[in-house]
Write a protein that holds these residues in place. Structure first.
Motif, PDB file in Angstrom:
ATOM      1  N   GLY A  89       0.793  -1.220   0.000  1.00 16.00           N
ATOM      2  CA  GLY A  89       0.000   0.000   0.000  1.00 16.00           C
ATOM      3  C   GLY A  89       0.820   1.262   0.000  1.00 16.00           C
ATOM      4  O   GLY A  89       0.336   2.320  -0.388  1.00 16.00           O
ATOM      5  N   THR A  90       2.076   1.195   0.471  1.00  8.13           N
ATOM      6  CA  THR A  90       2.934   2.379   0.509  1.00  8.13           C
ATOM      7  C   THR A  90       3.985   2.321  -0.598  1.00  8.13           C
ATOM      8  O   THR A  90       4.170   3.288  -1.330  1.00  8.13           O
ATOM      9  N   ALA A  91       4.679   1.184  -0.712  1.00  7.82           N
ATOM     10  CA  ALA A  91       5.656   1.031  -1.796  1.00  7.82           C
ATOM     11  C   ALA A  91       4.946   0.607  -3.073  1.00  7.82           C
ATOM     12  O   ALA A  91       5.169   1.159  -4.146  1.00  7.82           O
ATOM     13  N   SER A  93       1.003  -1.217  -4.604  1.00  6.76           N
ATOM     14  CA  SER A  93      -0.389  -1.556  -4.329  1.00  6.76           C
ATOM     15  C   SER A  93      -1.008  -2.139  -5.589  1.00  6.76           C
ATOM     16  O   SER A  93      -0.481  -1.964  -6.691  1.00  6.76           O
ATOM     17  N   SER A 120      -3.717  -0.265   8.028  1.00  3.11           N
ATOM     18  CA  SER A 120      -2.442   0.199   7.481  1.00  3.11           C
ATOM     19  C   SER A 120      -1.799   1.236   8.390  1.00  3.11           C
ATOM     20  O   SER A 120      -0.577   1.229   8.596  1.00  3.11           O
ATOM     21  N   ASP A 121      -2.604   2.149   8.931  1.00  2.00           N
ATOM     22  CA  ASP A 121      -2.071   3.158   9.843  1.00  2.00           C
ATOM     23  C   ASP A 121      -1.435   2.497  11.061  1.00  2.00           C
ATOM     24  O   ASP A 121      -0.332   2.889  11.498  1.00  2.00           O
ATOM     25  N   LEU A 124       1.829   0.910  10.257  1.00  2.00           N
ATOM     26  CA  LEU A 124       2.893   1.895  10.047  1.00  2.00           C
ATOM     27  C   LEU A 124       3.207   2.701  11.298  1.00  2.00           C
ATOM     28  O   LEU A 124       4.047   3.614  11.273  1.00  2.00           O
ATOM     29  N   GLU A 126       1.132   4.709  12.904  1.00  2.00           N
ATOM     30  CA  GLU A 126       0.462   6.000  12.897  1.00  2.00           C
ATOM     31  C   GLU A 126      -0.870   5.898  13.639  1.00  2.00           C
ATOM     32  O   GLU A 126      -1.503   4.843  13.661  1.00  2.00           O
ATOM     33  N   HIS A 176      -2.588   4.940   0.489  1.00  2.00           N
ATOM     34  CA  HIS A 176      -1.320   5.302   1.122  1.00  2.00           C
ATOM     35  C   HIS A 176      -0.282   5.766   0.109  1.00  2.00           C
ATOM     36  O   HIS A 176       0.917   5.647   0.335  1.00  2.00           O
ATOM     37  N   GLN A 177      -0.749   6.277  -1.036  1.00  2.00           N
ATOM     38  CA  GLN A 177       0.116   6.901  -2.043  1.00  2.00           C
ATOM     39  C   GLN A 177       1.311   6.011  -2.415  1.00  2.00           C
ATOM     40  O   GLN A 177       2.473   6.357  -2.166  1.00  2.00           O
ATOM     41  N   PRO A 178       1.046   4.861  -3.021  1.00  2.00           N
ATOM     42  CA  PRO A 178       2.137   3.952  -3.402  1.00  2.00           C
ATOM     43  C   PRO A 178       2.957   4.524  -4.552  1.00  2.00           C
ATOM     44  O   PRO A 178       2.515   5.435  -5.260  1.00  2.00           O
ATOM     45  N   ARG A 179       4.142   3.966  -4.745  1.00  2.00           N
ATOM     46  CA  ARG A 179       4.997   4.410  -5.847  1.00  2.00           C
ATOM     47  C   ARG A 179       4.800   3.520  -7.074  1.00  2.00           C
ATOM     48  O   ARG A 179       5.016   3.952  -8.202  1.00  2.00           O
TER      49      ARG A 179
END
Length: 559
Positions: A89-91, A93, A120-121, A124, A126, A176-179
Motif C-alpha cells: 500500500g505504501t511502496a 499496491s 495500514s495506519d 505503520l 500512525e 497510502h500513495q504507493p509508488r
C-alpha cells in the motif's frame, strides 16, 4: 533511467502432495521510475503469480526457489515479514480484477476503505481517528473522479455501477500513495465504454502522481494505450520483451505473433465481412416490452421498464448480434425468446410458434438452447464431462447405449478427444470448458443457440479458436445464433447482422459493415469510439467521440 523495480532470475514453484511444479522460470522484468510496463500472456502463463511474488501474497504451498526482486534498490525477498507487510500500500499496491467479488456485499463502501486504512495506519505506527480517516477516504474518492464521495462512502457495493466499484478499488489502492501501481486485468469485467474511462483514469493518475505502472492483461488493445514497454509471458517464462511499438510492429516470437493475430480488427485489412442471410425469419419480435416490479420499503413498489417496444427478426442460419452495455436489456430479450420470462407487451414467435403458447416442454428445449458466459461457473464441478453431457440426453429419453454414442458424437463436434469424458471441469482449460458447454447445448439437436457473452471469460487466442468452432458448427449443422456481447470488434467480424441496445431500446440495426462505416446514432458512435484497437489507422477510422460527449449524451437520455 533508474529502475524502481528490478526482477532478476526469479524462480517460483508450487508444491502439492510432494510434487514440485515450477511456475516461474528465470523471470526478469524491469520497471523504470515513472515507467508503464505491460505483462501479457494467456491464463496460466504466470502473470498473476509474478505480481503476488512482488506483493508477498503467494499461497502457503509456494516457494521462491531463487532470484531477486529489488524495489528502489532493496531486495524485498530478504526483508522480514513485518517490513514486507509495511510496504503493501505504501511502496506498491494492486487494483484487483473483479470489482464485484472484491467487496463484502453486507458492508458499506466506507467500511471497506476505513478497515484497510485503519489497519495500514496501525501497521505503520500512525494514529488516526474515524473522522480523519473519512476525510482522507473522501479525498481519494474525489481523486478517482467520483463526484459525490459522501454518498459513495455510505453506499453498499450493490448500489454502485461496475465502473463506480472499479473506481473505488482504484481509490483503495491509492490510500497510502504507493509508488508502484499493479493493475491486474482492471477492465476485464467492464463494458467497453466503462473500460475506456477506467483506463484513461489510471493513465492520468499515473502521470499526475508520478507513479510507475505494471499492467497485467491479455487485452492487447488496452496495452497499446497503457504501456511503453511489453513483456510477453508463456508457461512461466518471459519469451519476448521490448518497446511497445517494436513488439506490435515486428514481433519475433511465434507466440507473440499468434497473440497479435488473434485480435479481431475493427477496420481496415483483415476484417471479415459475414454475408447477409437471405432466408425466412426463425425468430421474430414485434413491439416487445418487459417491465419488472420492484418492491420498496413499507410495501410500496414501482415498475422498471427493462425492454421497450423492441422489434427484430433473426433469419435462419444467421449470426445475429445483440450489442450494448450492461443493463441495456440484451439478456432480458434473450430470456424472453427462450420462454424463461413472458413479455409484458408484444409478441415473440420462434420457428413459427408463439412463445408462451408452446410452453417450455421438451419440444421447445430441442428448438433453442443457450451457452452461458463463464464456463467455469456454468458446469457442475462434481460431474465429469460425460455426466454433464448425459443429463440432457437422458432427459430427452435416450437409452444408455444411445447416450454413450451421442456423447462421443458431441465431443467430436466440438473437437475434443474421447478421453475427456472422464475429466472434471477443474481438469480442463477455459477453452475446453467452453467447448463442453457448447456440446451440452448441442445435445438436444437445437435449431437456435443463444450465445450469451460466450468468449468474454477467455483469452484472446482461445476466443479465436472458440469463434472458429462456432462458425464451423453453424455451417455444418445449419444452426442459427443469437450472439449477445459488448465486444464490438468481435461482433464486427463474426455477425451477419447487429442491433445496438440502449436502456431497453434498439437504437440502431443493420449489417456490421454499414453500422461501423457510418453509425447513425450517437450512442453507437460512442460505443465504437471506446473500442481499444491495435493501430493508429484504426483509431483514425473510428468515430471521433470524446468521453465528455458520451457522458453528456447519456446524461441527456437518462431515465
Amino acid at each position: 533511467m533508474t529502475n524502481l523495480l528490478d526482477i532478476q532470475n526469479l524462480n517460483v514453484s508450487f508444491r502439492t502432495y510432494g510434487i514440485r511444479n515450477n511456475v516461474l522460470k528465470d523471470v526478469g522484468l524491469k520497471i523504470p521510475e515513472g515507467g508503464r510496463v505491460a505483462l501479457i500472456g494467456e491464463t496460466g502463463s504466470g502473470k498473476s503469480v509474478t505480481s503476488k511474488t512482488i506483493l508477498g501474497t503467494l499461497p502457503d504451498n509456494a516457494v521462491v526457489e531463487s532470484g531477486t526482486i529489488r524495489f528502489d534498490g532493496e531486495d524485498v525477498l530478504t526483508l522480514s515479514q513485518g517490513k514486507r507487510e509495511a510496504m503493501k500500500g505504501t511502496a506498491f499496491s494492486i487494483i484487483m480484477q473483479d470489482p464485484l467479488s472484491s467487496f463484502n456485499p453486507v458492508f458499506r463502501i466506507g467500511r471497506h476503505l476505513d478497515d484497510v486504512l485503519r489497519f495500514s495506519d496501525r501497521r505503520l505506527g500512525e494514529t488516526s481517528n474515524s473522522r480523519d480517516r473519512r476525510r482522507r477516504i473522501e479525498q481519494v474518492l474525489r481523486q478517482v473522479q467520483l463526484s459525490d464521495p459522501a454518498r459513495i462512502f455510505d453506499a453498499y457495493p450493490s448500489q454502485l455501477s461496475g465502473g463506480m466499484r472499479q473506481r473505488v478499488l482504484i481509490a483503495l489502492a491509492l490510500l497510502h500513495q504507493p509508488r508502484l501501481l499493479i493493475a491486474d486485468e482492471p477492465g476485464t469485467a467492464l463494458d467497453v465504454t466503462t473500460q475506456d474511462e477506467i483506463m484513461k483514469l489510471i493513465n492520468s493518475l499515473v502521470s499526475d502522481n508520478g507513479l510507475s505502472l505494471l499492467m497485467i492483461t491479455h487485452n492487447l488493445g488496452v496495452v497499446r494505450k497503457m504501456a511503453d514497454d511489453i513483456y510477453v509471458m508463456r508457461h512461466g517464462e518471459i519469451v519476448e520483451h521490448g518497446p511497445l511499438k517494436t513488439i506490435f510492429r515486428t514481433p519475433q516470437q511465434a507466440y507473440t505473433k499468434a497473440l497479435i493475430a488473434a485480435i479481431p480488427p475493427l477496420y481496415g485489412p483483415g476484417v471479415e465481412d459475414q454475408k447477409a442471410v437471405d432466408a425466412e425469419p426463425i425468430v421474430s419480435l414485434s413491439n416487445v416490452s418487459k417491465s419488472f416490479d420492484e418492491k420498496l420499503l413499507f410495501g410500496r413498489g414501482r415498475s422498471h421498464l427493462a425492454v421497450k417496444d423492441v422489434s427484430l427478426q433473426v433469419s435462419k442460419g444467421e449470426i445475429f448480434g445483440l450489442a450494448g452495455e450492461s443493463g441495456s436489456g440484451k439478456t432480458t430479450v434473450a430470456r424472453m425468446i427462450m420462454g424463461l420470462i413472458r413479455p409484458t407487451a408484444g409478441s415473440i414467435t420462434v420457428d413459427g410458434d408463439t412463445v408462451g403458447e408452446k410452453g417450455r416442454g421438451p419440444d421447445f428445449r430441442e428448438l433453442i438452447q443457450i451457452v452461458y458466459q463463464n464456463p467455469g461457473t456454468s458446469l457442475n464441478p462434481k460431474r465429469t464431462v460425460g455426466q454433464t453431457l448425459s443429463v440432457p440426453l437422458r432427459f430427452a429419453g435416450l437409452r444408455a447405449d444411445a447416450v454413450e454414442k451421442r456423447i462421443h458424437e458431441l465431443l467430436a463436434h466440438v473437437e475434443l478427444q474421447p478421453h475427456y469424458i472422464s475429466k472434471y471441469p477443474h481438469e480442463l482449460s477455459g477453452g475446453q470448458k467452453q467447448r463442453v458447454a457448447i456440446a451440452r447445448a448441442l445435445a438436444a439437436n437445437p435449431k437456435i443457440i443463444v450465445l450469451d457473452e460466450p468468449t468474454s471469460a477467455l483469452d484472446v487466442s482461445v476466443q479465436k479458436n472458440v469463434i472458429d468452432l462456432l462458425q464451423k458448427l453453424r455451417d455444418d449443422l445449419g444452426l442459427t445464433f443469437l450472439f449477445i456481447s459488448h465486444d464490438l470488434s468481435l461482433m464486427r467480424n463474426f455477425c451477419s447482422h447487429i442491433a445496438i441496445m440502449l436502456r431497453g431500446e434498439v437504437v440502431e440495426s443493420g449489417e456490421p459493415r454499414q453500422v461501423f462505416a457510418d453509425p447513425q446514432h450517437p450512442y453507437t458512435r460512442a460505443l465504437i469510439a471506446a473500442v481499444p484497437v491495435m493501430s493508429d489507422e484504426e483509431d483514425r477510422l473510428k468515430p471521433q467521440t470524446s468521453i465528455e460527449e458520451r457522458r453528456r449524451y447519456l446524461a441527456d437520455t437518462a431515465v
